[in-house]
Design a protein around this motif. Structure first.
Motif, PDB file in Angstrom:
ATOM      1  N   ASP A   1      69.897  28.889  17.949  1.00  0.00           N
ATOM      2  CA  ASP A   1      70.088  29.610  19.203  1.00  0.00           C
ATOM      3  C   ASP A   1      69.515  28.759  20.329  1.00  0.00           C
ATOM      4  O   ASP A   1      68.297  28.663  20.470  1.00  0.00           O
ATOM      5  CB  ASP A   1      69.392  30.966  19.148  1.00  0.00           C
ATOM      6  CG  ASP A   1      69.594  31.786  20.426  1.00  0.00           C
ATOM      7  OD1 ASP A   1      70.320  31.306  21.325  1.00  0.00           O
ATOM      8  OD2 ASP A   1      69.037  32.883  20.503  1.00  0.00           O
TER       9      ASP A   1
ATOM     10  N   TYR B   1      66.896  30.474  22.607  1.00  0.00           N
ATOM     11  CA  TYR B   1      65.731  31.123  22.019  1.00  0.00           C
ATOM     12  C   TYR B   1      64.521  30.902  22.919  1.00  0.00           C
ATOM     13  O   TYR B   1      64.212  29.802  23.311  1.00  0.00           O
ATOM     14  CB  TYR B   1      65.458  30.569  20.622  1.00  0.00           C
ATOM     15  CG  TYR B   1      64.224  31.160  19.986  1.00  0.00           C
ATOM     16  CD1 TYR B   1      64.267  32.423  19.422  1.00  0.00           C
ATOM     17  CD2 TYR B   1      63.025  30.471  19.968  1.00  0.00           C
ATOM     18  CE1 TYR B   1      63.150  32.988  18.851  1.00  0.00           C
ATOM     19  CE2 TYR B   1      61.899  31.018  19.399  1.00  0.00           C
ATOM     20  CZ  TYR B   1      61.970  32.271  18.836  1.00  0.00           C
ATOM     21  OH  TYR B   1      60.862  32.815  18.269  1.00  0.00           O
TER      22      TYR B   1
ATOM     23  N   GLU C   1      64.571  34.137  27.271  1.00  0.00           N
ATOM     24  CA  GLU C   1      64.365  35.511  27.756  1.00  0.00           C
ATOM     25  C   GLU C   1      62.877  35.754  28.037  1.00  0.00           C
ATOM     26  O   GLU C   1      62.516  36.335  29.051  1.00  0.00           O
ATOM     27  CB  GLU C   1      64.874  36.493  26.718  1.00  0.00           C
ATOM     28  CG  GLU C   1      64.677  37.939  27.103  1.00  0.00           C
ATOM     29  CD  GLU C   1      65.184  38.876  26.021  1.00  0.00           C
ATOM     30  OE1 GLU C   1      64.521  39.892  25.808  1.00  0.00           O
ATOM     31  OE2 GLU C   1      66.210  38.579  25.404  1.00  0.00           O
TER      32      GLU C   1
ATOM     33  N   LYS D   1      70.814  44.053  26.954  1.00  0.00           N
ATOM     34  CA  LYS D   1      70.436  43.015  26.011  1.00  0.00           C
ATOM     35  C   LYS D   1      71.182  43.262  24.709  1.00  0.00           C
ATOM     36  O   LYS D   1      71.475  44.383  24.357  1.00  0.00           O
ATOM     37  CB  LYS D   1      68.937  43.059  25.756  1.00  0.00           C
ATOM     38  CG  LYS D   1      68.138  43.149  27.036  1.00  0.00           C
ATOM     39  CD  LYS D   1      67.063  42.183  27.085  1.00  0.00           C
ATOM     40  CE  LYS D   1      66.353  42.327  28.422  1.00  0.00           C
ATOM     41  NZ  LYS D   1      65.338  41.435  28.650  1.00  0.00           N
ATOM     42  N   SER D   2      71.468  42.202  23.991  1.00  0.00           N
ATOM     43  CA  SER D   2      72.104  42.358  22.694  1.00  0.00           C
ATOM     44  C   SER D   2      71.217  41.711  21.636  1.00  0.00           C
ATOM     45  O   SER D   2      70.390  40.870  21.936  1.00  0.00           O
ATOM     46  CB  SER D   2      73.494  41.730  22.681  1.00  0.00           C
ATOM     47  OG  SER D   2      73.411  40.356  22.876  1.00  0.00           O
ATOM     48  N   PHE D   3      71.408  42.143  20.416  1.00  0.00           N
ATOM     49  CA  PHE D   3      70.634  41.620  19.309  1.00  0.00           C
ATOM     50  C   PHE D   3      71.493  41.670  18.062  1.00  0.00           C
ATOM     51  O   PHE D   3      72.535  42.328  18.036  1.00  0.00           O
ATOM     52  CB  PHE D   3      69.341  42.420  19.128  1.00  0.00           C
ATOM     53  CG  PHE D   3      69.567  43.849  18.697  1.00  0.00           C
ATOM     54  CD1 PHE D   3      69.436  44.205  17.371  1.00  0.00           C
ATOM     55  CD2 PHE D   3      69.916  44.827  19.612  1.00  0.00           C
ATOM     56  CE1 PHE D   3      69.643  45.517  16.966  1.00  0.00           C
ATOM     57  CE2 PHE D   3      70.119  46.138  19.222  1.00  0.00           C
ATOM     58  CZ  PHE D   3      69.985  46.482  17.890  1.00  0.00           C
TER      59      PHE D   3
ATOM     60  N   SER E   1      70.589  48.398  24.846  1.00  0.00           N
ATOM     61  CA  SER E   1      70.822  47.334  23.873  1.00  0.00           C
ATOM     62  C   SER E   1      72.116  47.623  23.130  1.00  0.00           C
ATOM     63  O   SER E   1      72.529  48.773  22.988  1.00  0.00           O
ATOM     64  CB  SER E   1      69.653  47.225  22.901  1.00  0.00           C
ATOM     65  OG  SER E   1      69.504  48.420  22.179  1.00  0.00           O
TER      66      SER E   1
ATOM     67  N   PHE F   1      74.981  45.776  19.966  1.00  0.00           N
ATOM     68  CA  PHE F   1      75.318  44.694  19.053  1.00  0.00           C
ATOM     69  C   PHE F   1      76.705  44.941  18.503  1.00  0.00           C
ATOM     70  O   PHE F   1      77.236  46.046  18.553  1.00  0.00           O
ATOM     71  CB  PHE F   1      74.296  44.555  17.919  1.00  0.00           C
ATOM     72  CG  PHE F   1      74.368  45.644  16.884  1.00  0.00           C
ATOM     73  CD1 PHE F   1      75.253  45.561  15.817  1.00  0.00           C
ATOM     74  CD2 PHE F   1      73.545  46.745  16.963  1.00  0.00           C
ATOM     75  CE1 PHE F   1      75.316  46.560  14.865  1.00  0.00           C
ATOM     76  CE2 PHE F   1      73.596  47.754  16.022  1.00  0.00           C
ATOM     77  CZ  PHE F   1      74.492  47.657  14.964  1.00  0.00           C
TER      78      PHE F   1
END
Length: 141
Positions: free
Chosen positions: A7, A10, A13, A33-35, A97, A99
């Motif tokens: 990533d 990484y 953020e 935000k996504s995860f 959030s 995904f």
């Protein structure tokens, strides 16, 4: 040895958040935000099994689909609670959030037999296997 997905962003953020805190810049109320939740996929004689971490998610916010190409899609969106206007927030880490994950399943996965359960913050999905079709042996006269 573990294989880790690279990533390039990484830590960016966290740096941005620290920069905003340092200069007293409030985080946006609508930060999105996504995860990628951790997932285990296993197989036994009866079918395929998927366990996915989904802490804090309600089943109403999770969508599971499987298309004709045997691609299992799991997506979710969780919104944070409304903030009180009469408060000054010094740290705000609860946010919207979402995904979306997709998994290619073998051709013998039965689309009609997908069972899903959300229990104790873990999404459990079971998919039965179709009976193995063996080719018919043709005798030569």
């Amino acid at each position: 040895m573990n294989i880790v997905k690279f990533d390039p962003f990484y830590g960016l953020e966290r740096i941005t958040r620290n920069f905003d805190t340092l200069f007293n810049i409030p985080e946006s109320k609508f930060v999105h935000k996504s995860f990628l939740p951790k997932t285990d996929i296993s197989e036994d004689d009866l079918g395929f099994h998927l366990e996915m971490d989904a802490p804090g998610l309600d089943k109403e916010n999770i969508t599971i689909t499987m298309n004709d190409d045997n691609i299992l899609n799991i997506s979710a969106e969780q919104k944070s609670e409304e903030r009180e206007n009469n408060r000054t927030y010094h740290i705000s880490e609860r946010y919207i959030s979402s995904f979306s994950r997709s998994f290619a399943l073998p051709n013998n996965a039965k689309k009609e037999s997908i069972l899903a359960e959300l229990k104790n913050g873990v999404l459990h999905i079971s998919i039965e296997k179709e009976a193995e079709v063996k080719p018919k042996l043709i005798e030569i006269n």
